[in-house]
Design a protein around this motif. Structure first.
Motif, mmCIF file in Angstrom:
data_model
loop_
_atom_site.group_PDB
_atom_site.id
_atom_site.type_symbol
_atom_site.label_atom_id
_atom_site.label_comp_id
_atom_site.label_asym_id
_atom_site.label_seq_id
_atom_site.Cartn_x
_atom_site.Cartn_y
_atom_site.Cartn_z
ATOM 1 N N VAL A 69 0.816 -1.218 0.000
ATOM 2 C CA VAL A 69 0.000 0.000 0.000
ATOM 3 C C VAL A 69 0.847 1.264 0.000
ATOM 4 O O VAL A 69 0.346 2.349 -0.346
ATOM 5 C CB VAL A 69 -0.993 0.029 1.189
ATOM 6 C CG1 VAL A 69 -1.920 -1.166 1.157
ATOM 7 C CG2 VAL A 69 -0.283 0.134 2.524
ATOM 8 N N ARG A 71 2.847 2.187 -2.053
ATOM 9 C CA ARG A 71 2.937 2.734 -3.411
ATOM 10 C C ARG A 71 1.869 3.805 -3.666
ATOM 11 O O ARG A 71 1.995 4.617 -4.589
ATOM 12 C CB ARG A 71 2.818 1.623 -4.449
ATOM 13 C CG ARG A 71 1.437 1.010 -4.571
ATOM 14 C CD ARG A 71 1.442 -0.141 -5.587
ATOM 15 N NE ARG A 71 0.112 -0.637 -5.876
ATOM 16 C CZ ARG A 71 -0.532 -1.548 -5.163
ATOM 17 N NH1 ARG A 71 0.069 -2.051 -4.067
ATOM 18 N NH2 ARG A 71 -1.736 -1.947 -5.507
ATOM 19 N N HIS A 72 0.802 3.808 -2.880
ATOM 20 C CA HIS A 72 -0.265 4.798 -3.060
ATOM 21 C C HIS A 72 0.057 6.144 -2.414
ATOM 22 O O HIS A 72 -0.668 7.125 -2.631
ATOM 23 C CB HIS A 72 -1.579 4.280 -2.460
ATOM 24 C CG HIS A 72 -2.118 3.064 -3.141
ATOM 25 N ND1 HIS A 72 -2.343 3.008 -4.502
ATOM 26 C CD2 HIS A 72 -2.512 1.854 -2.640
ATOM 27 C CE1 HIS A 72 -2.840 1.820 -4.824
ATOM 28 N NE2 HIS A 72 -2.949 1.117 -3.710
ATOM 29 N N LEU A 89 -6.980 7.849 0.140
ATOM 30 C CA LEU A 89 -5.981 6.861 -0.278
ATOM 31 C C LEU A 89 -6.510 5.435 -0.153
ATOM 32 O O LEU A 89 -6.228 4.583 -1.001
ATOM 33 C CB LEU A 89 -4.711 7.028 0.565
ATOM 34 C CG LEU A 89 -3.897 8.297 0.309
ATOM 35 C CD1 LEU A 89 -2.779 8.421 1.329
ATOM 36 C CD2 LEU A 89 -3.335 8.301 -1.106
ATOM 37 N N LEU A 92 -8.306 3.802 -3.035
ATOM 38 C CA LEU A 92 -7.542 3.286 -4.177
ATOM 39 C C LEU A 92 -7.381 1.772 -4.120
ATOM 40 O O LEU A 92 -6.964 1.157 -5.110
ATOM 41 C CB LEU A 92 -6.162 3.954 -4.220
ATOM 42 C CG LEU A 92 -6.162 5.479 -4.389
ATOM 43 C CD1 LEU A 92 -4.739 6.022 -4.286
ATOM 44 C CD2 LEU A 92 -6.786 5.869 -5.726
#
Length: 356
Positions: A69, A71-72, A89, A92
């Motif tokens: 996560v 990467r978000h 977030l 996503l």
């Protein structure tokens, strides 16, 4: 009809039992007193047993989810409040029902909250470290330093303590959404929206505001008496369910003691809080003898999270870190054993007038 669905049983659950008369919380057959010394990963395994095919190394799987996560974080909007930023977030994450989705949803507030706070402070977000436990990794992402075992244990105690608590507003929201067949991300986002409300998850911060306003233990009694005379609500006292002391308050007060003894928390701050608590309980008993108003979970939550370095603006986010595991367990339980939740309403508006 009972306003607020008071005393209405809306679900049968194996997950937690809140006994408001006895001041007892049981999670999956284990009392809070026995569970609170565990890591959050152990509480998660307890809550999710039977709802997922759990791996032998659940802590490792959760650590990997934190990496996934992260990467978000590049999509974070630091102009938003922390809770609004982590909600955006979390949206996503694809809306699935599998263990991978569940782990990412638990990892999300743990990763996103420190990232948002660091961005708002002008610092870069720090990636998770897979060699650390969940609580320790949260703290290192927040501060950039490996926490002491006492600090990690204190955060674990908080996350475990708030991991599940019956059919509260956010958990009920999660179950309603799950009952429609929507995925876990939808259920968690809806629950987070409910938790954001100040009547549910937003009260620990004002506890610190109250302590700041009181200033010294000697000033506690006159300050509180004046507040009660004005009709103000005392933050950190009273609960919708508990008729006696909230057992979670004692669990978190105990979690503070090692930090106080080691000097990792300001002992004078704790002494002030204890003085305020003593004065408040005595005055509440005298002025409101017909109402059971005792210390609730929010009082020592505020002190504990402050000691660990979380700002007041993020307290609801840290609550989310602990409660997401419970939301997911309830969503899975509802989806596998329940029906579409569709209560009736009673119309009390005007009726159409018939033509003469």
């Amino acid at each position: 009809m009972k306003s607020g669905l008071e005393d209405v049983v809306a679900a049968e659950t194996v997950l937690s039992d809140v006994d408001g008369q006895a001041g007892r919380l049981i999670i999956r057959g284990v009392s809070l007193d026995d569970l609170v010394g565990s890591r959050y990963e152990d509480a998660l395994a307890l809550l999710w047993s039977g709802f997922f095919d759990l791996p032998s190394d659940l802590p490792g799987a959760l650590a990997q989810a934190r990496k996934e996560v992260f990467r978000h974080v590049g999509a974070a909007d630091s102009s938003l409040s922390p809770v609004d930023a982590i909600r955006a977030l979390t949206a996503l994450i694809p809306d699935g029902d599998d263990l991978g989705t569940a782990l990412q949803l638990v990892a999300a507030p743990a990763v996103f909250t420190p990232a948002i706070l660091r961005l708002q402070a002008g610092a870069r977000p720090l990636p998770p470290q897979t060699g650390l436990g969940h609580a320790a990794d949260i703290l290192q992402m927040l501060t950039g330093e490996t926490p002491s075992p006492r600090q990690a244990a204190a955060l674990d105690a908080y996350l475990v303590t708030v991991s599940d608590h019956g059919l509260n507003a956010s958990t009920f929201t999660a179950r309603v959404i799950a009952s429609t067949g929507a995925g876990l991300t939808s259920a968690v986002l809806g629950a987070l929206g409910a938790l954001k409300g100040p009547l549910h998850g937003g009260a620990p911060g004002p506890v610190l505001d109250m302590l700041d306003a009181i200033g010294t233990a000697e000033n506690a009694e006159p300050w509180i008496e004046a507040a009660l005379t004005r009709g103000d609500r005392l933050m950190g006292f009273g609960h919708r369910i508990y008729r006696v002391r909230d057992p979670r308050a004692d669990a978190l007060k105990s979690a503070l003691r090692p930090l106080t003894a080691s000097g990792e928390v300001d002992a004078s701050r704790v002494a002030l809080a204890e003085g305020v608590e003593t004065a408040a309980l005595a005055l509440l008993k005298r002025k409101k003898p017909d109402r059971p108003l005792d210390t609730n979970v929010e009082f020592y939550t505020a002190l504990l999270l402050e000691a660990l370095g979380f700002p007041r603006s993020a307290f609801t986010c840290v609550f989310t870190m602990g409660r997401t595991g419970g939301w997911i367990a309830h969503a899975r339980e509802q989806a596998t054993t329940g029906r579409l939740i569709r209560p009736q309403s009673r119309y009390v508006g005007p009726m159409p007038q018939q033509a003469a």
